[in-house]
Design a protein around this motif. Sequence first.
Motif, PDB file in Angstrom:
ATOM      1  N   ASP A   1      28.480  61.137 -12.603  1.00 24.88           N
ATOM      2  CA  ASP A   1      27.388  60.287 -11.553  1.00 24.88           C
ATOM      3  C   ASP A   1      27.157  61.194 -10.263  1.00 24.88           C
ATOM      4  N   TYR A   2      27.472  62.539 -10.403  1.00 28.90           N
ATOM      5  CA  TYR A   2      27.259  63.187  -9.266  1.00 28.90           C
ATOM      6  C   TYR A   2      25.625  63.449  -9.043  1.00 28.90           C
ATOM      7  N   ASN A   3      25.046  63.268  -8.146  1.00 30.04           N
ATOM      8  CA  ASN A   3      23.533  63.631  -7.662  1.00 30.04           C
ATOM      9  C   ASN A   3      23.611  64.998  -7.024  1.00 30.04           C
ATOM     10  N   PHE A   4      24.342  65.325  -6.198  1.00 33.53           N
ATOM     11  CA  PHE A   4      24.532  66.551  -5.395  1.00 33.53           C
ATOM     12  C   PHE A   4      25.506  66.632  -4.709  1.00 33.53           C
ATOM     13  N   MET A   5      25.940  68.081  -4.154  1.00 37.28           N
ATOM     14  CA  MET A   5      26.925  68.207  -3.310  1.00 37.28           C
ATOM     15  C   MET A   5      27.086  69.517  -2.731  1.00 37.28           C
TER      16      MET A   5
END
Length: 257
Positions: free
Chosen positions: A32-36
């Motif tokens: 569930d990473y969206n952004f980093m």
Amino acid sequence: MIIIEQIKGLTAKPNAPEFKPSSEQPIAHIPDYNFMINAAYFKENKVLDQVNGVDLVNASASGATEVDNIIQIGNNRFFSTPMAEAKFFRFNPQKKLNGTALTVVFVAKPDEATSATGLGTIVAGNDAVDDYSVKVSFNATRSQLQFFGAGGLSNAVNPKISYVLQPENRQKPSLYVVTFSIEKGYEIRVNGKQVAINTLDKEARTSQLGVNEWSVLRNFSGQCGFIAVLDSDLTLERNRKFLFEIENHFKKRFSLD
């Protein structure tokens, strides 16, 4: 996160771009990473989104540069925007936010303001149009971390949840985790410990969640090492193993133990 497969015997072209393993590889399996974004990957006025490999242009017109506004603290690089210089960063992740569950994770030390200077946002909708967007932000005097429903830089009233910064949060960077879900409500964690919770307000976020409707680091002053957003509430029981992995990883990496 981007998955790289190594194929035995395959030879790359001489001009192929160099692959550099991410320092976040140990937590790349978390869903569930969206952004980093990470200050270590800021170059030529762009920063790498470590989730999809896209470069995000610094959209701030205030003149922040790699030479003047990226600093080294220990083994890590930080976006550095002293309040007196007012040279800010601002990035548009060009993603959609999840209005029913999200987690915002970041390491930062905000500058202390002597007067109201506008909010120092970490993640925020671009406009103060209503009370149903996402805004994780330090308040105007940088004395509290709060989650507001209204976007923009105005010091909105009635935050959903607040944490009053302690002296140690002023002296060195801290790891912050801010979560929301329609199942649980709001929670703030600092350096691996719960410091605030609101389980009464569980209304979904419905405004300024689309592409180009929100941004990160707008008007933030101080030092920020990285920001990550996930499309899930890591404080829910079924996700807590991922929460502890992320907290332990960044506490170790930024020497916050």
